[in-house]
Design an enzyme around this catalytic site. Structure first.
Site, mmCIF file in Angstrom:
data_model
loop_
_atom_site.group_PDB
_atom_site.id
_atom_site.type_symbol
_atom_site.label_atom_id
_atom_site.label_comp_id
_atom_site.label_asym_id
_atom_site.label_seq_id
_atom_site.Cartn_x
_atom_site.Cartn_y
_atom_site.Cartn_z
ATOM 1 N N ALA A 4 4.738 -0.442 -0.543
ATOM 2 C CA ALA A 4 6.261 -0.292 -0.955
ATOM 3 C C ALA A 4 6.918 -1.113 -1.731
ATOM 4 O O ALA A 4 8.154 -1.013 -2.087
ATOM 5 C CB ALA A 4 6.816 -0.678 0.433
ATOM 6 N N ILE A 63 1.954 2.338 3.073
ATOM 7 C CA ILE A 63 2.217 2.476 1.732
ATOM 8 C C ILE A 63 2.634 1.249 1.025
ATOM 9 O O ILE A 63 3.255 0.275 1.613
ATOM 10 C CB ILE A 63 3.522 3.528 1.559
ATOM 11 C CG1 ILE A 63 3.781 3.884 0.063
ATOM 12 C CG2 ILE A 63 4.805 2.777 2.124
ATOM 13 C CD1 ILE A 63 4.641 4.955 -0.001
ATOM 14 N N PHE A 106 2.454 4.215 9.440
ATOM 15 C CA PHE A 106 2.535 4.724 8.195
ATOM 16 C C PHE A 106 2.191 3.334 6.963
ATOM 17 O O PHE A 106 3.010 2.290 7.249
ATOM 18 C CB PHE A 106 3.722 5.163 7.488
ATOM 19 C CG PHE A 106 3.995 5.805 6.276
ATOM 20 C CD1 PHE A 106 3.124 6.923 5.765
ATOM 21 C CD2 PHE A 106 4.772 5.080 5.458
ATOM 22 C CE1 PHE A 106 3.265 7.177 4.468
ATOM 23 C CE2 PHE A 106 5.075 5.734 4.247
ATOM 24 C CZ PHE A 106 4.299 6.641 3.453
ATOM 25 N N HIS A 129 0.565 -4.835 9.763
ATOM 26 C CA HIS A 129 1.908 -4.566 8.755
ATOM 27 C C HIS A 129 2.922 -4.140 9.711
ATOM 28 O O HIS A 129 2.723 -3.755 10.893
ATOM 29 C CB HIS A 129 1.630 -3.487 8.035
ATOM 30 C CG HIS A 129 0.687 -3.650 6.698
ATOM 31 N ND1 HIS A 129 0.946 -4.417 5.698
ATOM 32 C CD2 HIS A 129 -0.705 -3.413 6.847
ATOM 33 C CE1 HIS A 129 0.017 -4.296 4.880
ATOM 34 N NE2 HIS A 129 -1.046 -3.625 5.256
ATOM 35 N N PRO A 130 4.187 -4.697 9.383
ATOM 36 C CA PRO A 130 5.203 -4.143 10.238
ATOM 37 C C PRO A 130 5.513 -2.536 9.874
ATOM 38 O O PRO A 130 5.118 -2.279 8.835
ATOM 39 C CB PRO A 130 6.564 -5.022 9.626
ATOM 40 C CG PRO A 130 6.246 -5.479 8.473
ATOM 41 C CD PRO A 130 4.726 -5.422 8.447
#
Length: 169
Positions: A126, A124, A122, A69-70
């Protein structure tokens, strides 16, 4: 009734199949577990196999998935990391891209502190969340223990993956 997209997925070579799974979750172990269950006959079966595969992942597998993930708020990282599949991650972070520069900077700064504290970025789900909500979640989760945060991030990874599965089909 057959699902033409599932039929097409099942007809792919092993390498092509793994490339499609890479867009859902970048854990190689998860991908291999999914590959072993081919052919998949329904979306319900696909989700169940995915869920079962997620249950078999260890910390290293989760960290590999997270690394795919970025960093939220780092739009240049997002563009570089996902130039071929950028529509997925950019769509997931669309609300973040529209945030005020100050909010993006806070997200980026706290993301770096988070990475230093926990050893992974992190994570999530989004999708549909404005940057302010994501920043608030990041602030709340920053106080968790590493074990709690690894578990929370794994749950979020699964949510992201299930959304990506739905988009694939």
């Amino acid at each position: 009734m057959t699902n033409p997209k599932l039929d097409n997925l099942n007809a792919l070579s092993q390498q092509q199949y793994l490339e499609q799974l890479q867009h859902i979750c970048s854990s190689q172990r998860w991908q291999q577990l999914m590959l072993k269950q081919r052919p998949i006959r329904s979306m319900q079966q696909f989700k169940q196999v995915a869920e079962d595969a997620f249950k078999q992942l260890n910390e290293a597998d989760w960290l590999e998935a997270f690394a795919g993930h970025p960093m939220i708020g780092d739009m240049s990282s997002l563009q570089k990391k996902y130039s071929q599949a950028k529509h997925l991650s950019q769509a997931e972070q669309a609300q973040v891209a529209e945030a005020q520069q100050d909010t993006l900077q806070q997200l980026l700064d706290l993301n770096h502190a988070y990475l230093e504290r926990y050893g992974f970025i992190f994570i999530i789900c989004a999708s549909g969340k404005p940057a302010e909500v994501i920043l608030q979640a990041l602030q709340q989760r920053y106080g968790q223990s590493r074990e709690q945060e690894l578990s929370t991030a794994a749950e979020q990874q699964q949510q992201i993956s299930f959304l990506r599965m739905e988009n694939l089909f």
